[in-house]
Design a protein around this motif. Structure first.
Motif, mmCIF file in Angstrom:
data_model
loop_
_atom_site.group_PDB
_atom_site.id
_atom_site.type_symbol
_atom_site.label_atom_id
_atom_site.label_comp_id
_atom_site.label_asym_id
_atom_site.label_seq_id
_atom_site.Cartn_x
_atom_site.Cartn_y
_atom_site.Cartn_z
ATOM 1 N N ALA A 125 39.633 45.665 42.736
ATOM 2 C CA ALA A 125 40.997 45.590 43.257
ATOM 3 C C ALA A 125 41.475 47.019 43.455
ATOM 4 O O ALA A 125 41.261 47.876 42.591
ATOM 5 C CB ALA A 125 41.906 44.847 42.287
ATOM 6 N N PHE A 126 42.087 47.272 44.600
ATOM 7 C CA PHE A 126 42.529 48.642 44.861
ATOM 8 C C PHE A 126 43.789 48.663 45.715
ATOM 9 O O PHE A 126 44.106 47.703 46.437
ATOM 10 C CB PHE A 126 41.419 49.464 45.532
ATOM 11 N N LEU A 127 44.522 49.759 45.592
ATOM 12 C CA LEU A 127 45.706 50.008 46.400
ATOM 13 C C LEU A 127 45.345 50.963 47.518
ATOM 14 O O LEU A 127 44.503 51.854 47.343
ATOM 15 C CB LEU A 127 46.829 50.613 45.549
ATOM 16 N N GLY A 128 45.993 50.769 48.653
ATOM 17 C CA GLY A 128 45.792 51.666 49.785
ATOM 18 C C GLY A 128 47.126 52.130 50.330
ATOM 19 O O GLY A 128 48.166 51.534 50.029
ATOM 20 N N PRO A 129 47.123 53.164 51.122
ATOM 21 C CA PRO A 129 48.381 53.635 51.708
ATOM 22 C C PRO A 129 48.975 52.594 52.650
ATOM 23 O O PRO A 129 48.268 51.736 53.177
ATOM 24 C CB PRO A 129 47.960 54.895 52.464
ATOM 25 N N ALA A 130 50.261 52.655 52.834
ATOM 26 C CA ALA A 130 50.936 51.728 53.747
ATOM 27 C C ALA A 130 50.289 51.808 55.124
ATOM 28 O O ALA A 130 49.997 52.891 55.631
ATOM 29 C CB ALA A 130 52.415 52.067 53.836
ATOM 30 N N GLY A 131 50.058 50.654 55.706
ATOM 31 C CA GLY A 131 49.467 50.608 57.039
ATOM 32 C C GLY A 131 47.961 50.460 57.045
ATOM 33 O O GLY A 131 47.365 50.247 58.105
ATOM 34 N N LEU A 132 47.312 50.555 55.870
ATOM 35 C CA LEU A 132 45.867 50.360 55.818
ATOM 36 C C LEU A 132 45.542 48.898 56.122
ATOM 37 O O LEU A 132 46.140 47.991 55.551
ATOM 38 C CB LEU A 132 45.332 50.745 54.441
ATOM 39 N N THR A 133 44.592 48.674 57.021
ATOM 40 C CA THR A 133 44.286 47.318 57.479
ATOM 41 C C THR A 133 42.906 46.869 57.020
ATOM 42 O O THR A 133 42.039 47.690 56.681
ATOM 43 C CB THR A 133 44.331 47.235 59.015
ATOM 44 N N LEU A 134 42.703 45.550 57.018
ATOM 45 C CA LEU A 134 41.398 45.009 56.663
ATOM 46 C C LEU A 134 40.287 45.506 57.590
ATOM 47 O O LEU A 134 39.216 45.898 57.108
ATOM 48 C CB LEU A 134 41.450 43.480 56.665
ATOM 49 N N PRO A 135 40.496 45.530 58.925
ATOM 50 C CA PRO A 135 39.434 46.053 59.792
ATOM 51 C C PRO A 135 39.073 47.506 59.490
ATOM 52 O O PRO A 135 37.898 47.880 59.557
ATOM 53 C CB PRO A 135 40.029 45.904 61.199
ATOM 54 N N ALA A 136 40.065 48.321 59.143
ATOM 55 C CA ALA A 136 39.782 49.724 58.825
ATOM 56 C C ALA A 136 38.932 49.843 57.569
ATOM 57 O O ALA A 136 38.017 50.677 57.482
ATOM 58 C CB ALA A 136 41.089 50.492 58.657
ATOM 59 N N ILE A 137 39.220 49.001 56.577
ATOM 60 C CA ILE A 137 38.429 49.015 55.343
ATOM 61 C C ILE A 137 37.002 48.558 55.621
ATOM 62 O O ILE A 137 36.030 49.160 55.153
ATOM 63 C CB ILE A 137 39.090 48.122 54.278
ATOM 64 N N GLU A 138 36.873 47.475 56.390
ATOM 65 C CA GLU A 138 35.545 46.951 56.707
ATOM 66 C C GLU A 138 34.721 47.985 57.467
ATOM 67 O O GLU A 138 33.515 48.149 57.210
ATOM 68 C CB GLU A 138 35.683 45.668 57.516
ATOM 69 N N GLN A 139 35.359 48.696 58.382
ATOM 70 C CA GLN A 139 34.647 49.727 59.139
ATOM 71 C C GLN A 139 34.187 50.862 58.223
ATOM 72 O O GLN A 139 33.048 51.345 58.344
ATOM 73 C CB GLN A 139 35.551 50.287 60.239
ATOM 74 N N ALA A 140 35.058 51.260 57.300
ATOM 75 C CA ALA A 140 34.699 52.343 56.381
ATOM 76 C C ALA A 140 33.543 51.956 55.470
ATOM 77 O O ALA A 140 32.765 52.820 55.030
ATOM 78 C CB ALA A 140 35.922 52.728 55.550
ATOM 79 N N LEU A 141 33.408 50.675 55.181
ATOM 80 C CA LEU A 141 32.364 50.209 54.273
ATOM 81 C C LEU A 141 31.073 49.813 54.990
ATOM 82 O O LEU A 141 30.087 49.476 54.334
ATOM 83 C CB LEU A 141 32.877 49.020 53.452
ATOM 84 N N GLN A 142 31.059 49.847 56.316
ATOM 85 C CA GLN A 142 29.872 49.434 57.058
ATOM 86 C C GLN A 142 28.613 50.214 56.698
ATOM 87 O O GLN A 142 27.522 49.639 56.586
ATOM 88 C CB GLN A 142 30.127 49.516 58.567
ATOM 89 N N PRO A 143 28.694 51.535 56.515
ATOM 90 C CA PRO A 143 27.469 52.252 56.102
ATOM 91 C C PRO A 143 26.892 51.726 54.788
ATOM 92 O O PRO A 143 25.669 51.586 54.659
ATOM 93 C CB PRO A 143 27.959 53.699 55.969
ATOM 94 N N ALA A 144 27.752 51.408 53.815
ATOM 95 C CA ALA A 144 27.269 50.866 52.545
ATOM 96 C C ALA A 144 26.694 49.467 52.736
ATOM 97 O O ALA A 144 25.672 49.112 52.128
ATOM 98 C CB ALA A 144 28.403 50.836 51.523
ATOM 99 N N VAL A 145 27.343 48.656 53.579
ATOM 100 C CA VAL A 145 26.849 47.307 53.862
ATOM 101 C C VAL A 145 25.449 47.374 54.460
ATOM 102 O O VAL A 145 24.533 46.645 54.045
ATOM 103 C CB VAL A 145 27.819 46.567 54.808
ATOM 104 N N ALA A 146 25.283 48.254 55.441
ATOM 105 C CA ALA A 146 23.988 48.379 56.102
ATOM 106 C C ALA A 146 22.925 48.949 55.160
ATOM 107 O O ALA A 146 21.771 48.499 55.155
ATOM 108 C CB ALA A 146 24.130 49.265 57.336
ATOM 109 N N ARG A 147 23.301 49.923 54.349
ATOM 110 C CA ARG A 147 22.335 50.584 53.461
ATOM 111 C C ARG A 147 21.826 49.661 52.363
ATOM 112 O O ARG A 147 20.626 49.636 52.065
ATOM 113 C CB ARG A 147 22.983 51.824 52.845
#
Length: 285
Positions: A52-74
């Motif tokens: 569970a984590f907090l993010g800055p206002a305006g952070l979206t689910l697609p932005a998080i998923e995109q940031a985690l894509q390298p880890a998902v692929a690896r």
């Protein structure tokens, strides 16, 4: 604007570096991890993680998923991100015994359960007044062996229409078909008035009374095609004695059932339950 809150869950092979990669990606988004649980399930050799984590206002689910894509692929992660502030819609099913339903509605009213009941469904009309008093849609779906396929099709249509993220069987005294159980796999939760795997099937309290048990219990589990065999989410027990009648056991059991079901619903909707074969990994607070 306030921070956004999210819940991340993942399953994968138990590879080194997963937690580091996920944590770094969250930190790069200016996210702040406030809770984390992980478990290596040795029998299945699977790794499970909930953050569970907090993010800055305006952070979206697609932005998080995109940031985690390298880890998902690896690491080949089975990843899911949810907005923790989202109140998921659910459908609650009940027959004539309404104690578990009433407890759910109370816990929602006082804010302990953060959900929206999209509809109360019953094969009887008894719960209609309860639904109307709570301002909840009531759907009467009577069922006979001949009408069961059409009744279950109507239920699935209702689940699709409402976008229900879970179907709660709050003492719904009908066995779901194999097909419906598969369609609702991982999101249909049943309360069984017994401490499974003991005393399956009908009248478990009477079975327990005949065996002279000193504890009775209740089990919340995911619905599968095998009756009362689904992965267990939550259980609890209450003490009884030789002086209690079978009817006393039923009365004592109602309280246990209500509490166990409510806790299971909360655990499921907070994404604290992860399936590992026919078992569950349950991350408490």
């Amino acid at each position: 604007m306030s921070d956004s809150s999210f819940v991340l869950t993942l399953a994968s092979a138990p590879l080194p570096g997963i937690i580091s990669a996920v944590s770094t990606a969250i930190a790069d988004l200016d996210g702040n991890i406030i809770e984390t649980h992980q478990h290596w399930d040795r029998p299945t050799n699977r790794f499970f993680l909930r953050m569970a984590f907090l993010g800055p206002a305006g952070l979206t689910l697609p932005a998080i998923e995109q940031a985690l894509q390298p880890a998902v692929a690896r690491f080949g992660l089975e990843l899911h991100i949810a907005d923790a502030a989202h109140r998921p819609p659910i459908v609650v099913m009940v027959s004539k015994f309404d104690h578990a339903l009433l407890h759910l509605l109370y816990q929602i009213r006082v804010g302990w359960l953060q959900v929206e009941v999209a509809a109360i469904v019953s094969n009887h009309g008894d719960a209609c007044a309860t639904a109307e008093a709570a301002g909840i849609r009531f759907v009467h779906l009577p069922v006979t062996p001949a009408t069961k396929p059409a009744q279950e099709a109507a239920l699935l249509a209702l689940v699709d229409e409402t976008g229900a993220e879970a179907v709660i069987l709050a003492r719904y005294m009908q066995v779901l078909s194999d097909d419906l159980s598969r369609r609702l796999s991982g999101r249909a939760i049943n309360i069984h008035h017994s401490f499974l795997p003991a005393f399956k099937g009908a009248k478990p309290y009477h079975q327990a009374y005949e065996r002279g048990v000193k504890q009775i219990g209740a089990t919340a589990h995911y619905v599968t095609g095998d009756l009362d065999e689904g992965p267990i989410i939550e259980q609890d027990v209450a003490r009884v004695s030789h002086a209690d009648t079978a009817e006393d056991l039923v009365a004592i059991g109602r309280d246990v059932e209500s509490r166990v079901l409510a806790r299971a619903v909360k655990l499921h909707l907070e994404r604290r339950v992860m399936l590992s074969g026919n078992r569950t990994v349950v991350f408490g607070k």
